[in-house]
Design an enzyme around this catalytic site. Structure first.
Site, PDB file in Angstrom:
ATOM      1  N   ASN A  28       0.795  -1.231   0.000  1.00 27.00           N
ATOM      2  CA  ASN A  28       0.000   0.000   0.000  1.00 27.00           C
ATOM      3  C   ASN A  28       0.828   1.281   0.000  1.00 27.00           C
ATOM      4  O   ASN A  28       0.267   2.366  -0.074  1.00 27.00           O
ATOM      5  CB  ASN A  28      -0.947   0.016   1.206  1.00 27.00           C
ATOM      6  CG  ASN A  28      -0.202  -0.049   2.529  1.00 27.00           C
ATOM      7  OD1 ASN A  28       0.806  -0.730   2.640  1.00 27.00           O
ATOM      8  ND2 ASN A  28      -0.711   0.633   3.540  1.00 27.00           N
ATOM      9  N   THR A  70      -6.667   5.244   5.602  1.00 24.30           N
ATOM     10  CA  THR A  70      -6.536   4.453   4.377  1.00 24.30           C
ATOM     11  C   THR A  70      -6.267   5.267   3.110  1.00 24.30           C
ATOM     12  O   THR A  70      -5.845   4.706   2.101  1.00 24.30           O
ATOM     13  CB  THR A  70      -7.815   3.623   4.131  1.00 24.30           C
ATOM     14  OG1 THR A  70      -8.932   4.514   3.948  1.00 24.30           O
ATOM     15  CG2 THR A  70      -8.097   2.698   5.300  1.00 24.30           C
ATOM     16  N   ASP A  79       1.124   6.863  -0.923  1.00 24.42           N
ATOM     17  CA  ASP A  79       0.105   5.848  -0.688  1.00 24.42           C
ATOM     18  C   ASP A  79      -0.524   5.388  -1.996  1.00 24.42           C
ATOM     19  O   ASP A  79      -1.110   6.186  -2.731  1.00 24.42           O
ATOM     20  CB  ASP A  79      -0.971   6.415   0.242  1.00 24.42           C
ATOM     21  CG  ASP A  79      -1.905   5.340   0.764  1.00 24.42           C
ATOM     22  OD1 ASP A  79      -1.398   4.339   1.301  1.00 24.42           O
ATOM     23  OD2 ASP A  79      -3.127   5.500   0.632  1.00 24.42           O
ATOM     24  N   GLY A 102       8.383 -20.557  -4.033  1.00 25.21           N
ATOM     25  CA  GLY A 102       8.430 -21.371  -2.820  1.00 25.21           C
ATOM     26  C   GLY A 102       7.885 -20.736  -1.563  1.00 25.21           C
ATOM     27  O   GLY A 102       7.960 -21.334  -0.487  1.00 25.21           O
ATOM     28  N   ASP A 104       5.462 -19.757   1.401  1.00 25.26           N
ATOM     29  CA  ASP A 104       4.377 -20.488   2.060  1.00 25.26           C
ATOM     30  C   ASP A 104       3.313 -19.563   2.630  1.00 25.26           C
ATOM     31  O   ASP A 104       2.268 -20.029   3.085  1.00 25.26           O
ATOM     32  CB  ASP A 104       4.947 -21.343   3.197  1.00 25.26           C
ATOM     33  CG  ASP A 104       5.989 -22.326   2.704  1.00 25.26           C
ATOM     34  OD1 ASP A 104       5.601 -23.323   2.071  1.00 25.26           O
ATOM     35  OD2 ASP A 104       7.191 -22.076   2.927  1.00 25.26           O
ATOM     36  N   ASP A 109       2.325  -5.686   5.463  1.00 23.49           N
ATOM     37  CA  ASP A 109       2.750  -4.513   6.220  1.00 23.49           C
ATOM     38  C   ASP A 109       1.651  -3.447   6.191  1.00 23.49           C
ATOM     39  O   ASP A 109       1.021  -3.220   5.157  1.00 23.49           O
ATOM     40  CB  ASP A 109       4.031  -3.951   5.595  1.00 23.49           C
ATOM     41  CG  ASP A 109       4.618  -2.814   6.403  1.00 23.49           C
ATOM     42  OD1 ASP A 109       5.126  -3.077   7.506  1.00 23.49           O
ATOM     43  OD2 ASP A 109       4.563  -1.666   5.932  1.00 23.49           O
ATOM     44  N   HIS A 113      -3.968   0.140   7.098  1.00 21.98           N
ATOM     45  CA  HIS A 113      -3.984   1.291   6.201  1.00 21.98           C
ATOM     46  C   HIS A 113      -4.576   0.937   4.829  1.00 21.98           C
ATOM     47  O   HIS A 113      -4.604   1.795   3.939  1.00 21.98           O
ATOM     48  CB  HIS A 113      -2.571   1.852   6.026  1.00 21.98           C
ATOM     49  CG  HIS A 113      -2.026   2.469   7.284  1.00 21.98           C
ATOM     50  ND1 HIS A 113      -2.138   3.814   7.553  1.00 21.98           N
ATOM     51  CD2 HIS A 113      -1.383   1.920   8.340  1.00 21.98           C
ATOM     52  CE1 HIS A 113      -1.577   4.079   8.733  1.00 21.98           C
ATOM     53  NE2 HIS A 113      -1.110   2.938   9.224  1.00 21.98           N
ATOM     54  N   GLU A 151      -0.571  -6.763   9.518  1.00 17.54           N
ATOM     55  CA  GLU A 151      -0.162  -5.881  10.615  1.00 17.54           C
ATOM     56  C   GLU A 151      -1.301  -4.900  10.895  1.00 17.54           C
ATOM     57  O   GLU A 151      -1.493  -3.938  10.161  1.00 17.54           O
ATOM     58  CB  GLU A 151       1.109  -5.122  10.241  1.00 17.54           C
ATOM     59  CG  GLU A 151       1.571  -4.172  11.335  1.00 17.54           C
ATOM     60  CD  GLU A 151       2.615  -3.186  10.842  1.00 17.54           C
ATOM     61  OE1 GLU A 151       3.340  -2.641  11.692  1.00 17.54           O
ATOM     62  OE2 GLU A 151       2.700  -2.949   9.615  1.00 17.54           O
TER      63      GLU A 151
END
Length: 214
Positions: A28, A70, A79, A102, A104, A109, A113, A151
Site C-alpha cells: 500500500n 486508508t 500511498d 516457494g 508459504d 505490512d 492502512h 499488521e
C-alpha cells in the site's frame, strides 16, 4: 536483496529443514525521495499513472478516522490507490511469483492502512478479497496451504471491527506482549496474560507481536 533464483534456492533449502517462508509484503505504499513525493526508481507504469495513487501530499494524522488511515500517506511514504485494479493486479502478480518461488505465506505490512469492503462508501474497496482469495486459490493449485496475516496495530480505527480483517487473514496482537513485559518488569505474575488476547478474535487468528523493528 538478491535475485528471484536466489530467493527460490533459499526457499528450497528452508523446506529441506522443515522451515516455511513467509514474505513481508508492502502493498500500500512505495518509496519516496525526500517525503510526500515519488522515488525516481518507481516503475513508470505506476509512477506516471495518477489513478494508481491517493493524494500523496497528505499524511495520516487521525487514527480514529478510517478515511485518514486508508487514503493518506504513512509518514511521507506515497500511498497507493489499493482500490485500483492495476495496483491490485501488480500486487497479486507479485504474490503469485513468490508462491512459484516457494513462499508459504505472506505478512502484509500496514494492513490497517488498506481499506476493507466493510468500510464506508467513500473508503471501501475489494482489495482484500481480490488479493487473499486470488493468492489462496493460486497457492492451492500448486499444492501450497497458504498462511496470511496482516499488521493491524491496536484497533482498525473508527468503528470498524477487527472482523473486517480476520474474515480474510490473521492479525497481529501487539498489546499482548507489552502487557506480559510490563508485568515482568513490575514484579507481577505475567501468567494472567498468557491467554488474555487484546483483540476480539480467536487465538488461531492472532499473531503475537513481541517486539517492533520500529
Amino acid at each position: 536483496l538478491g535475485t528471484r533464483d536466489q530467493f527460490k534456492k533459499m526457499c528450497d533449502t528452508a523446506h529441506q529443514y522443515g522451515i516455511k517462508v513467509i514474505v513481508d509484503v508492502v502493498a500500500n505504499h512505495l518509496g519516496n525521495k525526500t517525503g510526500n513525493d515519488l522515488a525516481d526508481t518507481l516503475d513508470p507504469d505506476i509512477k506516471n499513472d495518477s489513478s494508481c495513487w491517493h493524494n500523496i501530499k497528505f499524511n495520516t494524522t487521525n487514527y480514529n478516522d478510517r478515511y485518514d488511515i486508508t487514503q493518506h500517506c504513512m509518514a511521507g511514504l506515497p500511498d497507493l490507490n489499493t482500490g485500483n485494479k492495476k495496483v491490485q493486479n501488480y500486487a497479486l502478480g507479485f504474490l503469485k511469483e513468490c508462491i512459484d518461488a516457494g513462499a508459504d505465506g505472506f505478512r502484509f505490512d500496514g494492513a490497517k492502512h488498506i481499506e476493507t469492503p466493510d468500510d464506508d462508501a467513500n473508503v471501501k474497496s475489494d482489495f482484500w478479497p481480490t488479493i487473499i482469495d486470488g493468492a489462496t486459490s493460486y497457492a492451492q493449485s500448486k499444492g501450497v496451504d497458504l498462511y496470511c496475516y496482516g499488521e493491524v496495530l491496536d484497533s482498525p480505527g473508527g468503528t470498524l471491527s477487527i472482523k473486517s480483517y480476520t474474515k480474510y487473514m490473521s492479525v497481529t496482537d501487539n498489546t499482548w506482549g507489552v502487557n506480559v513485559l510490563n508485568n515482568v518488569i513490575g514484579g507481577k505474575n505475567a501468567n494472567a496474560y498468557s491467554s488474555s488476547y487484546n483483540k476480539s478474535a480467536s487465538a488461531d487468528q492472532l499473531v503475537v507481536w513481541a517486539e517492533s523493528h520500529d
